[in-house]
Enzyme design. Structure first.
Site, mmCIF file in Angstrom:
data_model
loop_
_atom_site.group_PDB
_atom_site.id
_atom_site.type_symbol
_atom_site.label_atom_id
_atom_site.label_comp_id
_atom_site.label_asym_id
_atom_site.label_seq_id
_atom_site.Cartn_x
_atom_site.Cartn_y
_atom_site.Cartn_z
ATOM 1 N N ASN A 89 0.671 -1.190 -0.087
ATOM 2 C CA ASN A 89 -0.035 -0.047 -0.104
ATOM 3 C C ASN A 89 0.833 1.306 0.120
ATOM 4 O O ASN A 89 0.427 2.162 -0.715
ATOM 5 C CB ASN A 89 -1.013 -0.098 1.211
ATOM 6 C CG ASN A 89 -1.958 -1.041 1.022
ATOM 7 O OD1 ASN A 89 -2.770 -0.897 0.174
ATOM 8 N ND2 ASN A 89 -1.875 -1.923 2.097
ATOM 9 N N SER A 114 5.441 11.689 6.871
ATOM 10 C CA SER A 114 5.144 11.393 8.199
ATOM 11 C C SER A 114 6.307 11.913 9.190
ATOM 12 O O SER A 114 7.440 11.653 8.776
ATOM 13 C CB SER A 114 4.817 10.335 8.543
ATOM 14 O OG SER A 114 4.492 9.927 9.850
ATOM 15 N N TYR A 151 6.565 1.470 9.335
ATOM 16 C CA TYR A 151 5.878 2.566 8.691
ATOM 17 C C TYR A 151 6.581 3.958 8.268
ATOM 18 O O TYR A 151 6.538 4.450 7.030
ATOM 19 C CB TYR A 151 4.878 3.123 9.598
ATOM 20 C CG TYR A 151 4.020 4.409 9.301
ATOM 21 C CD1 TYR A 151 3.006 4.186 8.149
ATOM 22 C CD2 TYR A 151 4.149 5.429 9.908
ATOM 23 C CE1 TYR A 151 2.244 5.190 7.665
ATOM 24 C CE2 TYR A 151 3.065 6.499 9.566
ATOM 25 C CZ TYR A 151 2.351 6.404 8.218
ATOM 26 O OH TYR A 151 1.708 7.609 7.956
ATOM 27 N N LYS A 155 7.415 5.631 4.641
ATOM 28 C CA LYS A 155 7.241 6.998 4.088
ATOM 29 C C LYS A 155 8.475 7.722 3.584
ATOM 30 O O LYS A 155 8.586 8.535 2.685
ATOM 31 C CB LYS A 155 6.731 7.835 5.283
ATOM 32 C CG LYS A 155 5.216 7.624 5.764
ATOM 33 C CD LYS A 155 4.423 8.015 4.562
ATOM 34 C CE LYS A 155 2.903 7.710 4.880
ATOM 35 N NZ LYS A 155 2.070 8.213 3.549
#
Length: 259
Positions: A89, A114, A151, A155
């Site tokens: 994703n 982020s 995560y 990013k």
């Protein structure tokens, strides 16, 4: 009708902060993996909504066709998301969006990065002092990524993809390292949340400036003009014309204008 802006992940938290304040300021095409209810489209007609996953190359290519710019928010937002989801994703999906934008002749992509892409800077011995307003330490976007989790790795990968498509395809790319986006400010005793807070209206304004300004490749921080900050917003002000109006030391929910 003007060429629309494609907003991926339009039904999510950042997408709603943008649409709730900018729905009438531009033409929009909304993409989300789930149908977007009418009240969350903020007046954008159903004919300009696309239900698709960013990993679907054909669907993304169709969605971006005829758009003048893309704001790419879609992805797995969970800091503890498993790698297979982040890879599909957040990395493959982001590459799909960048590639589709280039193929469609889009000139500008705004990528939602982020604070997690640089979260490991907070693991040094400078915390908690770095969260306090009398501390002069700042991250300004020129530092190397230091992700705090996988995560954050995804990013940072998106930022690097943006750099590649800028360098090799002359695509204008702004990567916004979003801080702590909430509608009301964090408790005053939550020093980290105060330092990285981003109000909804400053969020919308920042992304609007990313659509309007001229730039090549930029990494900027998405926070309000807080007394406490360890992210610099100087670059966002100078290059994008960002003029935040909120400050976590002063903001209350009632200060938000009634819609």
């Amino acid at each position: 009708m003007d060429e629309p802006v494609l907003l991926t992940g339009a039904g999510g938290r950042v997408g709603q902060a943008i649409l709730s304040r900018l729905a009438d300021a531009d033409e929009w095409r909304l993409l989300d993996r789930e149908p977007i209810p009418e009240e969350r489209r903020h007046g954008v007609p159903e004919s300009e909504t696309v239900v698709a996953d960013v990993t679907d190359r054909e669907a993304v290519a169709d969605a971006v066709r005829g758009c003048r710019a893309v704001i790419h928010l879609a992805g797995d937002p969970r800091p503890n998301a498993p790698w297979d989801s982040l890879l599909a994703n957040n990395i493959d999906g982001t590459q799909t969006v960048f590639r589709a934008a280039v193929d469609a002749g889009v000139e500008k992509v705004v990528f939602a990065s982020s604070n997690h892409a640089v979260g490991a800077y907070e693991e040094d011995d400078r915390t908690p002092e770095m969260y306090r307003k009398d501390d002069e330490f700042r991250l300004d976007g020129t530092e190397l990524p230091r992700p705090s989790n996988l995560y954050g790795v995804s990013k940072a990968s998106g930022e690097t993809l943006g750099r590649f498509y800028h360098d090799h395809h002359d695509l204008s790319v702004a990567c916004v390292r979003i801080g702590n986006l909430t509608e009301s400010h964090p408790p005053k005793e939550y020093e980290r949340g105060q330092a990285m807070w981003l109000s909804h209206r400053d969020c919308a304004h920042l992304f609007d400036r990313c659509l309007v300004a001229d730039y090549g490749y930029e990494i900027v921080y998405g926070i309000s003009d807080n007394d406490r900050k360890y992210y610099s917003i100087t670059r966002a002000k100078e290059v994008l014309g960002y003029e935040p109006v909120d400050n976590s030391a002063e903001f209350t929910f009632e200060a938000e204008p009634k819609e």
